[in-house]
Design a protein around this motif. Structure first.
Motif, short mmCIF file in Angstrom:
data_model
loop_
_atom_site.label_atom_id
_atom_site.label_comp_id
_atom_site.label_asym_id
_atom_site.label_seq_id
_atom_site.Cartn_x
_atom_site.Cartn_y
_atom_site.Cartn_z
N SER A 74 0.83 -1.20 0.00
CA SER A 74 0.00 0.00 0.00
C SER A 74 0.86 1.26 0.00
N LYS A 78 0.90 4.09 -2.86
CA LYS A 78 0.69 5.51 -2.55
C LYS A 78 1.82 6.36 -3.11
N ASP A 82 1.31 9.25 -5.85
CA ASP A 82 1.76 10.63 -5.61
C ASP A 82 2.70 11.11 -6.70
#
Length: 102
Positions: A74, A78, A82
């Motif tokens: 995860s 992320k 980003d």
């Protein structure tokens, strides 16, 4: 991080809680298993109970490793999201600058 080790004067339930807390960190699961084995040796039980408790302990460790794996996955996702959003924003800025120059 403060780690409480198991002592023979400690309540087995408290000691198990401490071992479970220690098992949160994958790098400390070997130490947690040693504490669990020590607890298991001091608790009156039948062979079936010992096997059941050992099976449950192994499942807890497996679940903790799985949770850590998915947390890492995860975090990577992320980070990639980003970075993709930042790149998209930069592309939009470049496109707007290009349109203004024309």
């Amino acid at each position: 991080m403060f780690i409480m080790t198991y002592s023979s004067t400690q309540n087995p339930v408290e000691a198990l809680g401490n071992a479970l807390n220690l098992a949160q960190e994958i790098r400390q699961q070997a130490e947690a298993t040693e504490q669990f084995t020590s607890i298991l040796a001091q608790v009156p039980q039948t062979p079936e109970t010992a096997e059941l408790l050992t099976l449950l302990w192994n499942e807890v460790l497996s679940a903790r490793r799985s949770a850590a794996f998915w947390q890492q996955l995860s975090d990577i996702e992320k980070h990639m999201t980003d970075k993709l959003a930042a790149n998209h924003f930069q592309l939009q800025q470049n496109y707007l600058r290009l349109m203004q120059e024309q």
